[in-house]
Design a protein around this motif. Structure first.
Motif, mmCIF file in Angstrom:
data_model
loop_
_atom_site.group_PDB
_atom_site.id
_atom_site.type_symbol
_atom_site.label_atom_id
_atom_site.label_comp_id
_atom_site.label_asym_id
_atom_site.label_seq_id
_atom_site.Cartn_x
_atom_site.Cartn_y
_atom_site.Cartn_z
ATOM 1 N N SER A 20 2.392 -1.713 -1.192
ATOM 2 C CA SER A 20 1.571 -1.785 -1.628
ATOM 3 C C SER A 20 -0.547 -2.655 -1.957
ATOM 4 N N ARG A 21 -1.760 -2.578 -2.523
ATOM 5 C CA ARG A 21 -1.974 -2.791 -1.943
ATOM 6 C C ARG A 21 -2.438 -3.573 -1.273
ATOM 7 N N ASP A 22 -1.764 -4.739 -2.383
ATOM 8 C CA ASP A 22 -1.656 -6.011 -1.807
ATOM 9 C C ASP A 22 -1.033 -6.560 -1.056
ATOM 10 N N GLY A 23 -0.695 -5.192 0.176
ATOM 11 C CA GLY A 23 0.225 -5.543 1.771
ATOM 12 C C GLY A 23 1.036 -6.212 1.356
ATOM 13 N N LYS A 24 2.405 -6.304 0.386
ATOM 14 C CA LYS A 24 3.695 -5.979 0.046
ATOM 15 C C LYS A 24 4.532 -4.710 -0.092
ATOM 16 N N ARG A 43 6.405 1.345 2.813
ATOM 17 C CA ARG A 43 5.622 1.446 2.593
ATOM 18 C C ARG A 43 4.365 0.104 1.758
#
Length: 83
Positions: A69-73, A67
């Motif tokens: 996060s919103r920032d792509g991490k 999965r």
């Protein structure tokens, strides 16, 4: 009888079983193997294929999806099938 002759297959890793299966396919495709030996190695090939299928299924069951996060991490994992 065929089960006894192929008892070692269950102890093989996926890579070992796949290599052995590829050799059998090569031998059978060449066509220079005597009929009785062709039957034996074909039966071994069936046992190797079934073993590879079992190992692949087990691996698929363990695969997880990362999965983000919103920032792509990366933010963790979840089962691949969403359960």
């Amino acid at each position: 009888m065929a089960d006894e002759a192929n008892a070692d297959v269950k102890a093989m890793s996926f890579e070992q079983a796949l290599d052995a299966l590829e050799k059998i396919v090569d031998d059978l495709e060449r066509g220079d193997v005597p009929l009785d030996q062709s039957i034996r190695i074909y039966e071994r090939g069936e046992a190797l294929k079934a073993h590879c299928d079992r190992l692949l299924k087990a691996a698929e069951d363990k695969v997880e999806k990362i999965r983000l996060s919103r920032d792509g991490k990366p933010a963790g994992t979840e089962p691949l099938d969403g359960e």
